[in-house]
Write a protein that holds these residues in place. Structure first.
Motif, short mmCIF file in Angstrom:
data_model
loop_
_atom_site.label_atom_id
_atom_site.label_comp_id
_atom_site.label_asym_id
_atom_site.label_seq_id
_atom_site.Cartn_x
_atom_site.Cartn_y
_atom_site.Cartn_z
N TYR A 193 0.83 -1.21 0.00
CA TYR A 193 0.00 0.00 0.00
C TYR A 193 0.87 1.26 0.00
O TYR A 193 0.63 2.20 -0.78
CB TYR A 193 -0.92 0.02 1.22
CG TYR A 193 -1.98 -1.06 1.24
CD1 TYR A 193 -2.42 -1.66 0.07
CD2 TYR A 193 -2.56 -1.48 2.44
CE1 TYR A 193 -3.40 -2.65 0.09
CE2 TYR A 193 -3.53 -2.46 2.47
CZ TYR A 193 -3.95 -3.05 1.29
OH TYR A 193 -4.91 -4.02 1.32
N CYS A 194 1.88 1.28 0.87
CA CYS A 194 2.72 2.49 1.02
C CYS A 194 3.58 2.72 -0.21
O CYS A 194 3.74 3.86 -0.66
CB CYS A 194 3.59 2.37 2.27
SG CYS A 194 2.66 2.50 3.81
N SER A 209 1.32 3.92 -3.00
CA SER A 209 0.88 5.29 -2.71
C SER A 209 1.94 6.31 -3.07
O SER A 209 1.65 7.37 -3.64
CB SER A 209 0.50 5.43 -1.23
OG SER A 209 -0.58 4.60 -0.90
N THR A 259 -5.43 6.57 -3.13
CA THR A 259 -4.23 6.64 -2.29
C THR A 259 -4.56 6.88 -0.83
O THR A 259 -4.01 6.21 0.06
CB THR A 259 -3.31 7.77 -2.81
OG1 THR A 259 -3.03 7.53 -4.19
CG2 THR A 259 -2.02 7.80 -2.03
N GLN A 303 -3.76 4.39 2.30
CA GLN A 303 -3.00 4.84 3.46
C GLN A 303 -3.77 4.60 4.76
O GLN A 303 -3.17 4.26 5.79
CB GLN A 303 -2.64 6.32 3.31
CG GLN A 303 -1.51 6.57 2.33
CD GLN A 303 -1.00 7.99 2.38
OE1 GLN A 303 -1.73 8.92 2.69
NE2 GLN A 303 0.27 8.17 2.08
N ILE A 318 3.61 4.81 7.73
CA ILE A 318 3.42 5.33 6.37
C ILE A 318 4.28 6.56 6.12
O ILE A 318 4.73 6.80 5.00
CB ILE A 318 1.94 5.66 6.08
CG1 ILE A 318 1.44 6.83 6.92
CG2 ILE A 318 1.06 4.46 6.28
CD1 ILE A 318 0.20 7.47 6.39
#
Length: 365
Positions: free
Chosen positions: A32-33, A36, A282, A286, A298
């Motif tokens: 995810y990070c 993003s 995004t 997060q 994050i």
């Protein structure tokens, strides 16, 4: 025998599947990070190109927040429709100021600074946001500072180092370290002034003001989400507030009707990307990462966006990397990690103190 072997294979297959699922669950926040930060890098490049093509920064803020409102409203309907939290007057007041800080001040100043500098500088200075947020939280008494503790000392040192890096990036250019220009243009770049011109300094100051506004935005958002625990719906309301407030600002400052016209080019892609990819996808990813790993996790990935922007700017926009930017960005990143380490150290100290207190109370009983 055949049945036993088949059962053993079935058990091994099930065990392997469970292990793969566990590994995937552990890797999710990292994915995810990383994803993003690639999205944030693309956002800086696309916004810069749109502004260079003549798109009004005021109109870009309006359309970006309008698309963001639609994207987050859809996500809120899918994931938070059972939300029972009521919207009170204090929440509406906070939503108004979130729109003011995020859209009118934060994004408008960001685009103004981006027009006068490069995406690499804008992204590098963006790493100051956690440091600025810490200072504002300290002033608002949301954070405590105990000088005798190593965690607090690390946060102070990180703050000083990060701002030293930002000052260096704002004032000093230096020689071109990496450039993809032709030989003649490369000679021009190498012989350019070592210190930034007035426009670049103005742009850097605007970027600093933008990130200060966004830091205040995060402080207010943290307080608001405690009163209204529905993050996606709150993001949608904030985008809606930002749309109305930035539309009023655009109507006052940009009187040309042609500025509002969108074509099938970058002027349409930029606000859609800002609204759907940044505010929608995004921010949602997060939030999922924060739920699993916390906000400090994050934030530690922010420098990845800086590196991505520098590489993309080099190949797509032809921006040279200067010595001042490289050294300044390095100092900012070191300062960021010192601040994050100090914050994590303080958390660990508090947990150990609480454990000792609990053990002492058990022994007394």
């Amino acid at each position: 025998m055949m049945q036993m072997e088949e059962q053993e294979e079935s058990v091994r297959g099930e065990t392997g599947r469970v292990k793969r699922e566990k590994v995937y669950e552990e890797l999710k926040p990292y994915i995810y990070c990383i994803f993003s930060n690639f999205c944030f890098a693309g956002y800086s490049i696309i916004s810069k190109i749109a502004l260079e093509k003549g798109m009004s920064r005021y109109v870009l803020v309006v359309y970006g927040h309008a698309f963001g409102t639609l994207a987050t409203a859809l996500l809120a309907f899918l994931f938070e429709r059972k939300n029972d939290s009521k919207i009170s007057v204090p929440i509406l007041r906070d939503v108004f100021f979130l729109g003011l800080l995020g859209a009118v001040l934060g994004r408008t100043l960001l685009y103004a600074g981006l027009e006068k500098t490069t995406p690499a500088i804008a992204s590098a200075l963006g790493n100051l946001t956690p440091t600025m947020t810490f200072i504002l939280a300290l002033l608002c008494r949301m954070e405590k500072l105990e000088i005798s503790r190593r965690g607090s000392q690390a946060k102070i040192l990180g703050t000083v180092v990060a701002f030293a890096g930002a000052t260096l990036m704002t004032l000093y250019r230096g020689i071109a370290v990496i450039s993809l220009h032709t030989r003649s243009s490369h000679q021009h770049v190498s012989s350019s002034k070592l210190f930034l011109d007035r426009d670049s300094i103005k742009g850097s100051v605007m970027l600093g003001a933008s990130y200060l506004s966004l830091s205040a935005f995060y402080i207010l958002q943290t307080a608001t989400i405690k009163m209204y625990p529905a993050p996606i719906t709150l993001t949608s309301l904030t985008c809606l507030s930002g749309t109305f407030l930035s539309a009023i600002m655009a109507a006052i400052l940009d009187h040309e009707a042609s500025s509002w016209r969108l074509s099938w080019n970058i002027t349409l892609l930029a606000p859609i990307y800002s609204g759907v990819v940044i505010y929608g996808i995004t921010i949602y990813l997060q939030m999922l990462a924060i739920i699993k790993k916390g906000p400090v996790f994050i934030t530690a990935f922010r420098p990845l966006a800086t590196i991505n922007v520098a590489i993309m700017g080099l190949f797509i926009l032809g921006d040279a990397l200067y010595l001042g930017s490289v050294i300044g960005a390095t100092l900012i990143i070191l300062g960021l990690y010192a601040t994050l380490w100090g914050k994590e150290k303080e958390k660990q100290d508090k947990l150990s103190e609480q454990t000792v207190c609990v053990e002492e109370s058990i022994e007394i009983k």
